[in-house]
Design a protein around this motif. Sequence first.
Motif, PDB file in Angstrom:
ATOM      1  N   LEU A 151      38.922   7.088  54.196  1.00 25.62           N
ATOM      2  CA  LEU A 151      37.421   6.738  53.705  1.00 25.62           C
ATOM      3  C   LEU A 151      37.108   7.095  52.553  1.00 25.62           C
ATOM      4  O   LEU A 151      36.289   6.367  52.025  1.00 25.62           O
ATOM      5  N   VAL A 152      38.109   7.805  51.724  1.00 27.72           N
ATOM      6  CA  VAL A 152      37.740   8.060  50.316  1.00 27.72           C
ATOM      7  C   VAL A 152      37.859   6.711  49.801  1.00 27.72           C
ATOM      8  O   VAL A 152      37.206   6.444  48.635  1.00 27.72           O
ATOM      9  N   ASP A 153      39.027   6.159  49.911  1.00 24.18           N
ATOM     10  CA  ASP A 153      39.330   4.864  49.357  1.00 24.18           C
ATOM     11  C   ASP A 153      38.323   3.816  49.551  1.00 24.18           C
ATOM     12  O   ASP A 153      37.781   3.122  48.560  1.00 24.18           O
ATOM     13  N   GLU A 154      37.910   3.729  50.659  1.00 18.89           N
ATOM     14  CA  GLU A 154      37.077   2.538  51.013  1.00 18.89           C
ATOM     15  C   GLU A 154      35.576   2.986  50.306  1.00 18.89           C
ATOM     16  O   GLU A 154      34.809   2.103  49.800  1.00 18.89           O
ATOM     17  N   THR A 155      35.198   4.375  50.224  1.00 23.06           N
ATOM     18  CA  THR A 155      33.872   4.600  49.519  1.00 23.06           C
ATOM     19  C   THR A 155      33.970   4.210  48.290  1.00 23.06           C
ATOM     20  O   THR A 155      33.119   3.756  47.568  1.00 23.06           O
ATOM     21  N   THR A 156      35.096   4.686  47.663  1.00 20.53           N
ATOM     22  CA  THR A 156      35.395   4.319  46.162  1.00 20.53           C
ATOM     23  C   THR A 156      35.236   2.946  45.838  1.00 20.53           C
ATOM     24  O   THR A 156      34.232   2.570  44.904  1.00 20.53           O
TER      25      THR A 156
END
Lengths: 207, 207, 207, 207
Positions: free
Chosen positions: A194-199
């Motif tokens: 999720l962090v990857d995608e949000t970034t």
Amino acid sequence: MARKPLTKPRKHASQQRSRVTVDALIEATARILVKDGFDKASTNRIAEKAGVSVGSLYQYFPSKEALVAAVVKRHGEELMQVVRETLAEVTALPMEQAVRRLVLAAIEAHRIDPELHRVLAEQIPRTGGTEESALLGGETYALFRGYLDAHRDEFRPMDLGLATFVCVTSIEALTHTAVVHHADRLSDEAFGALVDETTLLIVRYLQ
Amino acid sequence: MARKPLTKPRKHASQQRSRVTVDALIEATARILVKDGFDKASTNRIAEKAGVSVGSLYQYFPSKEALVAAVVKRHGEELMQVVRETLAEVTALPMEQAVRRLVLAAIEAHRIDPELHRVLAEQIPRTGGTEESALLGGETYALFRGYLDAHRDEFRPMDLGLATFVCVTSIEALTHTAVVHHADRLSDEAFGALVDETTLLIVRYLQ
Amino acid sequence: MARKPLTKPRKHASQQRSRVTVDALIEATARILVKDGFDKASTNRIAEKAGVSVGSLYQYFPSKEALVAAVVKRHGEELMQVVRETLAEVTALPMEQAVRRLVLAAIEAHRIDPELHRVLAEQIPRTGGTEESALLGGETYALFRGYLDAHRDEFRPMDLGLATFVCVTSIEALTHTAVVHHADRLSDEAFGALVDETTLLIVRYLQ
Amino acid sequence: MARKPLTKPRKHASQQRSRVTVDALIEATARILVKDGFDKASTNRIAEKAGVSVGSLYQYFPSKEALVAAVVKRHGEELMQVVRETLAEVTALPMEQAVRRLVLAAIEAHRIDPELHRVLAEQIPRTGGTEESALLGGETYALFRGYLDAHRDEFRPMDLGLATFVCVTSIEALTHTAVVHHADRLSDEAFGALVDETTLLIVRYLQ
DNA sequence: CATGAATGAGGGTTCATTCAT
DNA sequence: CATGAATGAACCCTCATTCAT
């Protein structure tokens, strides 16, 4: 009988004893809000849990709303603490790293007290005027906008205000929903993803 | 004796007269929710505003919660109507146009009854289990994911579930916040710009 | 959420003011029970008659049932007082005199508050399990059986438990019916005759 | 709205359909009284259980009280049936046998519908004037007194009225308490013993 | 200042009864 | 006559707030 909706604490609690009592009351309110929800949180119960009498409660807070407002304020300040620190650390970083750190900070902030965060976000009769979820104080916008402004040359040309709104709102929503509604169902890897995608979402948007 | 919080309507209101009464009650509830908020919405007042007696209210709804649940359901169905139609229209469109249409639909949906939407989103004691704001039913996720799946070759490789979450949550948050909290402060151009930016956000993310 | 029908007083009313209030409430309940019957005895009316607010009522009693239970308890204790004292005095007496005294005591007990006794006996939803009219507590049986046991050699051989049941039930019924239902129609001589007959009934039965 | 306490059935139900409906209503009332107690027995539920509409209920009974009164009446008549028959059979018998038969009849009568008997005896707001437990109509006294009168020469000299009161009240109380409160705990032998003892009580008293 | 008993408006809900259909 | 939707007074109970001690 009379039920005036005062919202400011009654006194500044300069003395030590007062400070302790006030804190106990705020903490008790937070705990009861989490356990029972806003409607079932009665001032008598709050006072009891705080270990003081109802009378004392009203010595420091003119109304139930004021008490809840204090909880919101305290929690909001804890959130802002995280946000502020992170944005300070991040100023010098290249965009992608900066955004990633911010997203992580947002998650961290939501994890301070997710249950409380949820109740405050969901069932507190908005007490003030416009309030941006009240928990997110305009300061976040200002800080983020400051970052964008400082790094303007790394991004495409854009309306700073609008971009700020888009970024802050998205990050808030994604981290909030994940932490508050899906925390139990999400593995660590899932959170990582999720962090990857949000970034990715934010970075591509700004470039 | 336990008293379970029933949430289902009491009778299906097949008759004409009934139907009218039920509708009046739901509408009255919605209006009072908007005007006074959940806590101040009393069954007696709702009945009065609906032009019926409390007794009739309880003939059709076993509890205040059931009444509110009916309001949520009705509003949710209106929202889904818009979402469903739009996603149907959009299947054949190229991505950017499709996303733009979806964003517009999201705004339209939030404009059906923004005040009500706000109250329901903010102060309704979540009644079910996990519920995604209850107003957004899992169906939205399913539909959007279906779109992504069908157009998979136009996008970068990605985790469909995660991407759906990111897109739906972002679009929801941006349009919700804009319509519900800033509608008065936003000009038409501003809204246009928001649509552009949101579309950009999503499109770049998916490519 | 289940709501168990509490029957115990809420606080032990140690303070003076409390004690007064609690007594006033119990007394008011008794009076209203007598005047209006159980169904028409509303907590608001009870509070009013007691000269306190409903709120105070619920500060001391968690439910209407608890209040009624307190009335039952108080009256029951007054009855038992009489029964206990009499049985103590009577141990040394020859049977006939003992029985006569007991019958007189039973009448006396029923005369403490015949109207109240009647309502309690007739229309109080039995609250416990087996309850022997609740007003007569098992203690009476035990005491009487003790008497029979101590004087066993004066009687014919018999099943003590059964004999106790027969005697206690008969005396209770005869005195209860006479006092509660026929008091107005019965002269003093008539009462005297009733005492004679009841004594005869029991004495002959036991011999 | 208006709540007049009428107590007589509205019509004599001459027609067949009526008779059936009235019976169904009385029976439904009895069953609900047993299952839920007086307070929870609502006219709507009674009508439903009887398979008719509330409207029809009020066609035949002017009030809830009238309905309950009809149940009391019907049950009382069933009791009297037994009592009457037994006393007829018994006239010619020698005293001890006669008394024993009467006691057995009393038990039998209480066993017609012990649950109902209990509710009627305990929680029905006495509706009429003096009512001897209403279930025991003065007729029982008259019949028993008739027996005593007819067999006067077998007994000691006595006040017939008083003796009747003593006998009827005692038998009633003993059989009532045994059947209604202890039926489950009492074996057949125990019941036999009770009959023996009760008979002994009465016989010795009368001799 | 602290205490907590007292207040009472008001909330959710039930149910005997009526009356238009 | 039957139906059952509608009525609304009344019930039990809670809780924010006050104030005498």
